[in-house]
Design an enzyme around this catalytic site. Structure first.
Site, PDB file in Angstrom:
ATOM      1  CB  SER A 127      28.311 -66.218  10.497  1.00  0.00           C
ATOM      2  OG  SER A 127      28.489 -64.848  10.794  1.00  0.00           O
ATOM      3  CE  LYS A 145      24.419 -59.687  17.211  1.00  0.00           C
ATOM      4  NZ  LYS A 145      24.631 -59.178  15.832  1.00  0.00           N
ATOM      5  CG  MET A 232      18.234 -55.388  20.007  1.00  0.00           C
ATOM      6  SD  MET A 232      18.964 -55.447  18.357  1.00  0.00           S
ATOM      7  CE  MET A 232      20.539 -56.257  18.723  1.00  0.00           C
ATOM      8  CG  ASP A 275      25.167 -59.022   6.284  1.00  0.00           C
ATOM      9  OD1 ASP A 275      24.677 -59.419   5.206  1.00  0.00           O
ATOM     10  OD2 ASP A 275      25.277 -59.753   7.279  1.00  0.00           O
ATOM     11  CG  ASN A 280      21.154 -58.217   8.523  1.00  0.00           C
ATOM     12  OD1 ASN A 280      20.971 -58.986   9.460  1.00  0.00           O
ATOM     13  ND2 ASN A 280      22.282 -58.190   7.847  1.00  0.00           N
ATOM     14  CG  ASP A 294      24.025 -58.271  11.890  1.00  0.00           C
ATOM     15  OD1 ASP A 294      25.042 -57.719  12.340  1.00  0.00           O
ATOM     16  OD2 ASP A 294      24.015 -59.460  11.543  1.00  0.00           O
TER      17      ASP A 294
END
Length: 429
Positions: A127, A145, A232, A275, A280, A294
């Site tokens: 998102s 990310k 990461m 989440d 994930n 995440d």
């Protein structure tokens, strides 16, 4: 090896990308165009165009969609349900030029010279950001990310605009009070947009789970991490759903590990990654470990809420309705005007959701229709106009996590000793 970033492959051609409007005015204009279209009968052409334009705003629309879909569930009309499903699954990547601007702002001009390889085609998109694979000149394999531009600065106005849009569209039930959900969406987005915070949460979980041999959390590389970029370790792993074809014992172990992790998060750490998106969770075939990803939605839980959930689950495990009622009241489930029959229906729903806790020999999620029964009971309760009461955000996100784990266990057709996993925590206090 070529030191320049990878060329744009056919799969990521301009038609497959979508520039994210990064300025306040361009984002407002996007919303205004969409609102005009709705007023003019855009929905008559189907939900696709609505979803396409909302998706351009990425974070705000998707976060509001997540909260609405988990809170209102099957109450939402089919048109809005389709839009929210699109927002969860259809995030187009940024064009290369826009992403280069983001990375230049984060790392400085000539950043690409520090990489032996940088894949511009995202390996994942969500998102508020997208993930890329890269190799540094010193040989580190990274997953990076990159946050969409303008997200942090436009959170409040974007969320308010999405809320207004959904209200004027007539797609939301008239009795649904979305104000608490919009406020929570803003808070959550501000936290998730801070990649330095996420990096700290990820490192904290890695330390807390250092004694968990079945779990792996990728190491954060702080020298490449900023507010807008999170770097990461890249871990070679497969989607967790791909284990559907694995032996029963392996599926049971993975589902049990994740269910046990939730009880540790809530009752031991008081810190929950809320989440449960299947993306994930990944699986490292080489080591046999489940990979956790995440940590932007990490949420701390206060002692009073944790103790109330301990009492609720313990009472549910033993079938004590009075104890469940007291605990649900303490959590904040009952509005001031709730009727006795509605209160009993809420307790019935809790008892149903805690069904796995009452199976001493383990619970077979593969043969259970529990999710359907919970959905049916929730619909029957929530369609009563005077009942609607949005529970506290802590409860919403915890239930989202538990529900996601139930769905994953059902997808894996796993048999999970839920009672045995929870009992050590429920017998405390």
């Amino acid at each position: 090896m070529d030191e320049r970033p990878d060329p744009l492959p056919a799969a990521a051609s301009p038609s497959a990308t979508a520039s994210v409007p990064s300025g306040r005015w361009s984002r407002m204009a996007r919303m205004g165009t969409l609102a005009t279209g709705l007023a003019g009968g855009m929905l008559a052409e189907g939900a696709r165009r609505v979803a396409d334009q909302l998706a351009q705003l990425r974070g705000a629309a998707m976060k509001v969609g997540q909260l609405l879909s988990m809170d209102a569930g099957e109450l939402l009309p089919p048109e809005l349900g389709e839009i929210l499903a699109r927002l969860r699954s259809d995030a187009k990547p940024m064009p290369i030029g826009q992403m280069d601007d983001v990375l230049t702002a984060a790392w400085g001009a000539g950043w690409d010279a520090r990489f032996a390889q940088f894949g511009f085609t995202p390996i994942a998109a969500a998102s508020i950001g997208q993930v890329h694979r890269a190799t540094t000149k010193d040989g580190r394999q990274l997953a990076i990310k990159v946050q969409y531009p303008g997200i942090r600065q436009s959170i409040a106005s974007d969320v308010d605009n999405v809320g207004t849009l959904l209200r004027v569209s007539g797609l939301l039930p008239a009795h649904l009070d979305v104000a608490p959900l919009l406020a929570e969406a803003k808070r959550q987005l501000h936290e998730e947009a801070d990649y330095l915070r996420e990096a700290r949460c990820q490192a904290q979980f890695a330390a807390l789970l250092a004694d968990a041999p079945n779990l792996r959390i990728p190491t954060v590389h702080t020298d490449w991490t900023t507010e807008n970029v999170l770097a990461m370790d890249y871990v070679e792993c497969v989607p967790i759903e791909s284990l559907q074809r694995s032996p029963q014992a392996q599926r049971d172990e993975v589902a049990s590990t994740l269910m046990g992790l939730l009880f540790r998060e809530l009752f031991e750490f008081r810190l929950v990654q809320t989440d449960p998106n299947f993306a994930n969770y990944r699986y490292d075939k080489a080591s046999g470990r489940t990979v956790l990803l995440d940590f932007g939605a990490t949420r701390a839980y206060g002692s009073e809420v944790v103790e109330a959930y301990r009492r609720l689950m313990r009472a549910a495990m033993h079938g004590h309705r009075d104890g469940m009622d007291e605990a649900a009241q303490a959590i904040g489930y009952f509005g001031h005007h709730i009727q006795p029959h509605q209160r009993n229906a809420v307790i019935d729903l809790f008892a149903l959701a805690c069904e796995p806790l009452r199976h001493a020999d383990g619970y077979d999620f593969g043969t259970s229709d529990l999710a359907q029964r919970i959905r049916t009971a929730g619909m029957a309760l929530s369609t009563e106009k005077d009942f609607w009461h949005t529970p506290p955000a802590d409860a919403l996100f915890l239930h989202r996590k538990l529900g996601g784990l139930y769905l994953l266990a059902a997808r894996l057709k796993a048999q999970v000793p839920v009672q045995a996993l929870a009992r050590p925590y429920l017998e405390q206090g």
